[in-house]
Motif scaffolding. Structure first.
Motif, short mmCIF file in Angstrom:
data_model
loop_
_atom_site.label_atom_id
_atom_site.label_comp_id
_atom_site.label_asym_id
_atom_site.label_seq_id
_atom_site.Cartn_x
_atom_site.Cartn_y
_atom_site.Cartn_z
N ALA A 85 0.83 -1.22 0.00
CA ALA A 85 0.00 0.00 0.00
C ALA A 85 0.85 1.25 0.00
CB ALA A 85 -0.91 0.01 1.23
N GLY A 86 2.10 1.10 0.43
CA GLY A 86 2.91 2.28 0.68
C GLY A 86 3.63 2.86 -0.52
N HIS A 87 3.69 2.13 -1.65
CA HIS A 87 4.50 2.76 -2.68
C HIS A 87 3.85 3.02 -4.02
CE1 HIS A 87 5.92 -0.42 -5.34
NE2 HIS A 87 5.81 -1.20 -4.31
N ASP A 88 3.10 2.08 -4.59
CA ASP A 88 2.46 2.37 -5.89
C ASP A 88 1.51 3.55 -5.79
OD1 ASP A 88 3.70 0.58 -7.45
OD2 ASP A 88 1.97 -0.73 -7.77
N THR A 89 0.89 3.67 -4.61
CA THR A 89 -0.05 4.77 -4.37
C THR A 89 0.69 6.11 -4.38
OG1 THR A 89 0.38 4.29 -2.05
CG2 THR A 89 -1.66 3.41 -2.97
N THR A 90 1.73 6.20 -3.56
CA THR A 90 2.47 7.47 -3.47
C THR A 90 3.17 7.75 -4.79
OG1 THR A 90 2.85 6.83 -1.19
CG2 THR A 90 4.01 8.78 -1.96
N SER A 140 -16.52 4.30 -5.50
CA SER A 140 -15.59 4.81 -6.51
C SER A 140 -14.98 6.11 -5.99
CB SER A 140 -16.29 5.06 -7.84
OG SER A 140 -15.38 5.75 -8.69
N TYR A 141 -13.71 6.00 -5.56
CA TYR A 141 -13.02 7.22 -5.09
C TYR A 141 -12.78 8.18 -6.26
CZ TYR A 141 -11.95 4.56 -0.83
OH TYR A 141 -12.02 3.82 0.32
N VAL A 142 -12.60 7.62 -7.46
CA VAL A 142 -12.38 8.46 -8.65
C VAL A 142 -13.62 9.32 -8.87
CG1 VAL A 142 -11.99 8.48 -11.14
CG2 VAL A 142 -10.84 6.76 -9.73
N GLY A 149 -9.59 7.73 1.71
CA GLY A 149 -10.73 7.15 2.38
C GLY A 149 -11.12 7.99 3.59
N ALA A 150 -11.92 7.41 4.48
CA ALA A 150 -12.37 8.10 5.69
C ALA A 150 -12.83 7.03 6.67
CB ALA A 150 -13.53 9.05 5.35
N GLY A 151 -13.06 7.43 7.92
CA GLY A 151 -13.56 6.47 8.91
C GLY A 151 -12.44 5.59 9.45
N CYS A 185 -6.58 5.80 5.40
CA CYS A 185 -5.20 5.43 5.15
C CYS A 185 -4.28 5.65 6.36
CB CYS A 185 -4.67 6.22 3.96
SG CYS A 185 -2.95 5.83 3.60
N LEU A 186 -3.63 4.57 6.76
CA LEU A 186 -2.70 4.61 7.89
C LEU A 186 -1.46 5.44 7.53
CD1 LEU A 186 -1.93 3.26 10.68
CD2 LEU A 186 -0.87 1.45 9.34
N GLY A 187 -1.12 5.45 6.24
CA GLY A 187 0.14 6.08 5.83
C GLY A 187 -0.03 7.48 5.26
N LEU A 239 2.69 9.96 6.13
CA LEU A 239 3.94 9.58 5.49
C LEU A 239 3.91 9.94 4.00
CD1 LEU A 239 6.70 8.17 5.55
CD2 LEU A 239 5.54 6.00 5.14
N ALA A 240 2.79 9.66 3.35
CA ALA A 240 2.67 9.96 1.91
C ALA A 240 2.85 11.45 1.66
CB ALA A 240 1.31 9.49 1.39
N ARG A 241 2.19 12.28 2.47
CA ARG A 241 2.31 13.74 2.29
C ARG A 241 3.75 14.20 2.54
NH1 ARG A 241 -2.96 14.52 5.84
NH2 ARG A 241 -4.53 14.78 4.22
C1 HEM Z 1 -5.59 2.33 3.49
C2 HEM Z 1 -4.96 5.48 -0.13
C3 HEM Z 1 -0.20 5.82 0.92
C4 HEM Z 1 -0.77 2.28 4.17
C5 HEM Z 1 -5.81 3.17 2.44
C6 HEM Z 1 -7.12 3.42 1.87
C7 HEM Z 1 -6.94 4.30 0.84
C8 HEM Z 1 -5.53 4.61 0.78
C9 HEM Z 1 -8.02 4.84 -0.08
C10 HEM Z 1 -8.44 2.79 2.33
C11 HEM Z 1 -9.19 3.78 3.17
C12 HEM Z 1 -10.58 3.36 3.55
O1 HEM Z 1 -10.95 2.18 3.42
O2 HEM Z 1 -11.32 4.23 4.04
C13 HEM Z 1 -3.61 5.85 -0.14
C14 HEM Z 1 -3.05 6.84 -1.03
C15 HEM Z 1 -1.71 6.95 -0.74
C16 HEM Z 1 -1.44 6.00 0.33
C17 HEM Z 1 -3.83 7.62 -2.08
C18 HEM Z 1 -0.66 7.83 -1.34
C19 HEM Z 1 -0.88 9.00 -1.92
C20 HEM Z 1 0.05 4.92 1.93
C21 HEM Z 1 1.33 4.74 2.58
C22 HEM Z 1 1.18 3.71 3.48
C23 HEM Z 1 -0.21 3.29 3.41
C24 HEM Z 1 2.60 5.54 2.28
C25 HEM Z 1 2.16 3.08 4.44
C26 HEM Z 1 3.41 2.90 4.27
C27 HEM Z 1 -2.11 2.00 4.25
C28 HEM Z 1 -2.68 0.99 5.13
C29 HEM Z 1 -4.07 1.00 4.93
C30 HEM Z 1 -4.32 2.03 3.93
C31 HEM Z 1 -1.90 0.09 6.07
C32 HEM Z 1 -5.11 0.13 5.62
C33 HEM Z 1 -5.68 0.88 6.79
C34 HEM Z 1 -6.82 0.17 7.47
O3 HEM Z 1 -7.55 -0.61 6.85
O4 HEM Z 1 -6.99 0.42 8.68
N1 HEM Z 1 -4.86 3.92 1.78
N2 HEM Z 1 -2.62 5.35 0.65
N3 HEM Z 1 -0.86 4.04 2.47
N4 HEM Z 1 -3.13 2.61 3.56
FE1 HEM Z 1 -2.87 4.06 2.18
#
Ligand code: HEM
Length: 439
Positions: free
Chosen positions: A278-283, A352-354, A382-384, A388-390, A393-395
């Protein structure tokens, strides 16, 4: 497009929403979502061939996606998959792992397990703790920026050209997340390949398989293999961190206890995998999106170069504008009302987040990249309870990288057509050719 009582998307629109290729043609995808949102903001998507996938509600309005995200008692991350999957793919996942998701992790847990697991690393990902890794991240940022300038052979008044994605936006967030997970640099290419197989299975360029139009079976086998590989690899890291704990997040997970017992091995691996994946393709996607926006608008580039206080706005808007995570799914825990429709217990819903992040009821001129957008309460994280846990870190990563880029890059423009990945889940640019001069 839709019948009155229970709106059902016509077959062509359903295809447009579910075909990975649609997500590579961003503007026409946004046209589709605009039309669906206006005509049937909650609409059933069903397969042409019964049983190919379970029909689900497509949710496209910002307010509805926000309401669902915040109501974690009614809209669950289990038992149906949190990422859209065909019936066949779910069956393969069950066969391969005994669960209908390939990885058991935070995103597939609900209360009461979810908060217990989330709490383990929540503090580690807060801004106060992230300050301790800021310098290491800055070093990584300078390194990729140097390489980019070198690869483009650019200098002062001497334009160079290079593709931003393979040189900067893909490797940089990977370096960061690997650093916090304690993965040595020489193992990063393997991790990159595995992550791309996990998330990018729908795009031949990204999966590294070289196979066009893979069948669900082939994609599932690829993904199941990647998961196994990940599990074996991180079992080694966990053993090391139990013997020699450090300050990194890998040590936190390796030594964590839930209800007085260490995490089961599969859950521990799932925790590492979700962070690594989750931490890299997204960022990477939002970083490339920000760079594309700056390359397309030289005036904005000059403005932010002169005034760095504009940077946080650019970062936030890039995350909304590119929306790297394109959807998540939920399962209704009970009968409920949403957006004027009756949702039944057990119904499957796609947020759809898009579509939500391009809802004109929430964002003026949503397709415009507007760094001064305020407020910008987007749903890209997301929200709630599962937000996103990260996100901090992403910002932070993006801000640090753009500080380094703005220090070194003097002028910037596109040098070719940017290309987006074919993917319904995590998407974004896979090529961003740039022409630039550097100091
Ligand atoms: C969950 C987006 C970067 C770790 C999520 C969710 C979204 C998201 C949409 C689900 C939220 C929901 O269900 O309400 C993004 C985007 C990122 C990003 C757009 C970058 C711009 C990161 C980074 C990390 C990370 C850098 C960690 C190294 C996680 C984890 C979850 C999560 C562990 C699961 C949280 C949970 O279910 O409690 N992220 N993310 N994400 N993200 Fe990210």
């Amino acid at each position: 497009m839709a019948t009155k009582e229970r709106p059902v998307l016509d077959s062509a629109t359903a295809h447009a929403v579910l075909a990975p290729e649609s997500y590579a043609s961003w503007d026409s995808l946004l046209d589709t979502f605009d039309r669906v949102r206006a005509e049937a903001p909650l609409a059933i998507v069903q397969p042409d061939e019964p049983g190919y996938f379970e029909p689900f509600w497509l949710v496209t309005r910002y307010d509805d996606v926000m309401a669902m995200s915040k109501d974690n008692e009614t809209f669950l991350n289990n038992p149906k998959p949190v990422v859209f999957s065909t019936t066949e793919a779910i069956a393969f996942a069950q066969q391969a792992t005994g669960s209908n998701m390939l990885v058991d992790s935070l995103v597939v847990f609900d209360a009461p397990i979810h908060p217990k697991y989330r709490k383990l690393t929540q503090q580690w990902f807060m801004p106060r703790n992230l300050k301790t890794v800021e310098d290491e991240i800055r070093t990584l940022a300078h390194r990729v920026v140097d390489k980019f300038i070198e690869a483009g052979d650019a200098g002062a008044g001497k334009p160079g050209e290079a593709d931003f994605v393979p040189l900067v936006s893909a490797p940089y967030p990977l370096h960061v997340v690997m650093q916090i997970l304690g993965v040595p640099e020489e193992d990063e290419p393997r991790m990159l390949m595995l992550t791309q197989q996990l998330f990018g299975g729908q795009d031949a360029d990204l999966s590294g398989s070289g196979m066009e139009n893979m069948t669900p079976e082939q994609i599932t086998m690829l993904v199941a293999g990647a998961v196994k590989n990940f599990e074996e690899y991180f079992a080694g890291i966990a053993a090391d961190r139990r013997a020699n704990p450090t300050e990194d997040v890998a040590s936190v997970i390796a030594n964590a206890e839930v209800d007085g017992a260490p995490l089961p091995e599969r859950d521990m691996a799932g925790y590492y995998i979700i962070l690594a994946a989750a931490g890299h393709d997204t960022t990477s996607a939002s970083t490339a999106g920000a760079m594309m926006a700056l390359a397309q608008d030289p005036e904005q580039f000059a403005r932010v170069k002169a005034d760095r206080s504009l940077l946080p706005g650019i970062v936030e808007e890039a995350i909304r504008w590119s929306t790297p995570v394109q959807h998540f799914m939920r399962t209704a825990a009970r009968d409920t009302q949403l957006g004027g429709q009756t949702i039944r217990e057990g119904d499957w819903l796609m947020m759809s987040y898009v579509a939500a992040n391009h809802d004109p009821a929430q964002f003026d001129n949503p397709r415009k990249f507007d760094a001064a957008r305020s407020p910008n309460r987007h749903l890209a994280f997301g929200a709630g309870a599962h937000q996103c846990l990260g996100l901090h870190l992403a910002r932070l990563e993006m801000r640090i990288l753009f500080e380094a880029l703005l220090d070194r890059i003097e002028t910037l423009e596109l040098a070719g057509e940017p290309k987006r990945a074919n993917s319904t889940f995590v998407g974004g640019l896979k090529a961003l050719p740039l022409r630039f001069t550097a100091s």
